[in-house]
Design a protein around this motif. Structure first.
Motif, PDB file in Angstrom:
ATOM      1  N   CYS A 189      -8.359  -6.604   0.065  1.00 30.57           N
ATOM      2  CA  CYS A 189      -7.830  -6.884   1.402  1.00 30.57           C
ATOM      3  C   CYS A 189      -8.837  -7.608   2.301  1.00 30.57           C
ATOM      4  O   CYS A 189      -8.475  -7.994   3.422  1.00 30.57           O
ATOM      5  CB  CYS A 189      -7.390  -5.585   2.070  1.00 30.57           C
ATOM      6  N   VAL A 190     -10.053  -7.817   1.831  1.00 29.66           N
ATOM      7  CA  VAL A 190     -11.078  -8.435   2.678  1.00 29.66           C
ATOM      8  C   VAL A 190     -10.705  -9.859   3.066  1.00 29.66           C
ATOM      9  O   VAL A 190     -11.032 -10.326   4.161  1.00 29.66           O
ATOM     10  CB  VAL A 190     -12.449  -8.395   1.969  1.00 29.66           C
ATOM     11  N   TRP A 197      -8.582  -1.752  -3.846  1.00 28.08           N
ATOM     12  CA  TRP A 197      -7.758  -2.083  -2.690  1.00 28.08           C
ATOM     13  C   TRP A 197      -8.576  -2.636  -1.515  1.00 28.08           C
ATOM     14  O   TRP A 197      -8.226  -3.664  -0.938  1.00 28.08           O
ATOM     15  CB  TRP A 197      -6.956  -0.863  -2.240  1.00 28.08           C
ATOM     16  N   GLU A 198      -9.649  -1.971  -1.162  1.00 32.82           N
ATOM     17  CA  GLU A 198     -10.437  -2.425  -0.008  1.00 32.82           C
ATOM     18  C   GLU A 198     -10.998  -3.820  -0.234  1.00 32.82           C
ATOM     19  O   GLU A 198     -10.960  -4.671   0.668  1.00 32.82           O
ATOM     20  CB  GLU A 198     -11.565  -1.427   0.278  1.00 32.82           C
ATOM     21  N   LYS A 199     -11.509  -4.076  -1.431  1.00 38.35           N
ATOM     22  CA  LYS A 199     -12.054  -5.405  -1.723  1.00 38.35           C
ATOM     23  C   LYS A 199     -10.959  -6.467  -1.763  1.00 38.35           C
ATOM     24  O   LYS A 199     -11.175  -7.618  -1.387  1.00 38.35           O
ATOM     25  CB  LYS A 199     -12.811  -5.380  -3.057  1.00 38.35           C
ATOM     26  N   ARG A 243       0.826  -1.202   0.000  1.00 35.98           N
ATOM     27  CA  ARG A 243       0.000   0.000   0.000  1.00 35.98           C
ATOM     28  C   ARG A 243       0.866   1.260   0.000  1.00 35.98           C
ATOM     29  O   ARG A 243       0.590   2.211  -0.753  1.00 35.98           O
ATOM     30  CB  ARG A 243      -0.892  -0.024   1.245  1.00 35.98           C
TER      31      ARG A 243
END
Length: 495
Positions: free
Chosen positions: A425-426, A421-423, A394
């Motif tokens: 890292c789930v 990015w958020e998806k 990141r």
């Protein structure tokens, strides 16, 4: 020629800054075109395997290296060697039936040169693989009839067992063979017609097609149950692929329709369901996932965004898709390395895709370590090992994305990573989740292979029948069941 040069010169701005800006724009345009040519050439002349395209071997690192610190510059690691099979001919499966054939010496050769009769002291055996061609037979159903000779009030006859297709001469075994041949072995019905003809049986392809559709209607109650089981698990993975249907209402024959696949269910009872739809719209995704609560894992196709944002659904991304973007950037960079460029800024960009791939390779190395662990153990491993790698990636992304041209291969890869990015890292939040959507892609691959052989479906009814039967075969395979044996039992017992 002179006139054309004079006209071109007249169109150039006189201002030096404007001229530099125009030149920079042209250079960027040329670079983008060069990248497109390199990628098109690569797709045309080289293997589509991601692993083969990874020249630095970042995805094959040993599991032990998953703990190592990801370097900030390209590393020259060598791919891990694949364990070799034992040398020599492999032993034939022990469960195959054996047919013993004895070979003896002629009686005259059993006399020794000294004149004595030789005695048997043992034998030497070797094995040879043999095959018996398909055997076609006819099952005669003889139904006993009874009547009372005294009153002659009526006749009773033994009932015929329920058949998969009433008033048809196709047995459950034959229907299972035709289904598996088309949907697992990718044999179009036209080829099956010729195969049957060679062994003396006339089965026109329109008859075979009719049987396929009737079989799909027969198994619909079973598919309804599988639809319920699909939602019993915490995760559903989705993917879709084009299919051509010639007689789709209100659409030209050359237009594309879509086959969707969903993979879910309990960990020890996976379910794979195919669904045919005329469009790829988000409405289809919403219908297929209606009422589901849990994790949804897909690629970044916009059709999943709306349903992924619904209450009760947590949307996961796919690291395999992110990785492919950087593989394309790496191919472009390696192609540019072969050119004698004096642009120092351009040379500095060449290793950035390699750095991203190295980080992603470490994430996959950690996943290999997690195979065989319980979900809780895998969660702990990801928290300890994956999160630090994600933090470093990141930081690197935040530093490099503003510097990259958005339309270049590297710029597109960085933008994809930033956007998702958020998806992406789930998956570290739950040990039951996967790092990528590859299971769904693998589930849809048999359809893609079959499509290369039979090319298209004639009608929507045929496409829906294909979806139904692909669902049963792929669900059987996912549960370690042999598809032919499974379908034979289904066709025999379901009626």
């Amino acid at each position: 020629m002179t006139v054309m040069n004079e006209q071109a010169a007249e169109q150039l701005p006189d201002d030096v800054d404007a001229l530099k800006a125009l030149l920079l724009q042209k250079q960027q345009r040329i670079r983008l075109l060069e990248e497109q040519i390199l990628l098109m050439r690569d797709k045309h002349f080289t293997s589509g395997s991601e692993q083969a395209s990874n020249q630095l071997g970042f995805f094959d690192e040993a599991e032990a290296e998953a703990d190592a610190e990801p370097p900030e510059a390209p590393a020259t690691t060598s791919p891990a060697t694949t364990p070799k099979k034992p040398a020599g001919r492999q032993q034939l499966p022990a469960d195959l039936p054996r047919v013993r054939r004895e070979h003896d010496l002629p009686e005259a050769e059993k006399i020794c040169t000294c004149g004595c009769q030789m005695r048997e002291i043992g034998e030497e055996t070797s094995e040879q693989l043999d095959i018996v061609p398909a055997k076609i037979q006819v099952i005669q159903h003889a139904r006993k009839k009874y009547a009372c000779k005294a009153c002659e009030s009526g006749v009773k006859i033994a009932p015929l067992p329920a058949q998969p297709i009433p008033r048809s001469n196709a047995s459950p075994s034959l229907l299972a063979q035709i289904t598996v041949a088309k949907y697992q072995d990718a044999l179009p019905l036209a080829r099956q017609e010729k195969i049957f003809h060679r062994i003396g049986v006339d089965l026109p392809r329109n008859t075979l097609a009719s049987w396929i559709i009737r079989c799909s209607q027969l198994v619909q109650p079973l598919l309804n149950l599988l639809e319920d089981r699909l939602r019993d698990g915490p995760i559903i993975q989705c993917d879709e692929t084009p299919v051509q249907v010639l007689k789709e209402p209100d659409k030209p024959p050359e237009s594309q329709s879509y086959m969707w696949v969903r993979l879910g269910g309990l960990p020890d009872e996976p379910v794979v369901l195919y669904d045919y739809h005329a469009s790829r719209s988000g409405e289809v995704a919403g219908t297929l996932l209606s009422g589901f609560n849990g994790y949804l894992q897909t690629d970044d196709y916009a059709g999943y965004h709306a349903v992924g944002a619904e209450k009760g659904i947590t949307h996961l991304g796919c690291w395999a898709h992110a990785r492919r973007k950087f593989i394309e950037a790496q191919k472009v960079a390696n192609g540019n390395k072969n050119k004698k460029s004096k642009d120092k800024n351009k040379q500095k960009q060449l290793g950035k895709a390699d750095i991203a791939l190295n980080y992603i390779g470490h994430l996959y190395g950690i996943e290999r370590r997690g195979k065989g662990l319980s979900p809780e153990e895998r969660y702990q491993l990801r928290q300890a090992k994956s999160l630090p790698v994600l933090d470093k990636l990141r930081s690197w992304l935040d530093k490099e994305q503003p510097k990259a041209l958005p339309k270049t291969a590297l710029g597109k890869a960085l933008s994809y990573l930033q956007k998702n990015w958020e998806k992406l890292c789930v998956y570290v939040e739950d040990g039951r989740l996967n790092i990528d959507n590859n299971d769904a892609e693998n589930a849809i691959r048999p359809f893609v292979i079959g499509r290369k052989n039979w090319l298209f479906s004639d009608t929507p009814k045929g496409a829906k029948a294909s979806a139904a039967l692909y669902s049963l075969i792929e669900t059987a395979k996912a549960n370690d069941l042999e598809p032919y044996d499974y379908l034979q039992r289904v066709y025999a017992e379901l009626p």
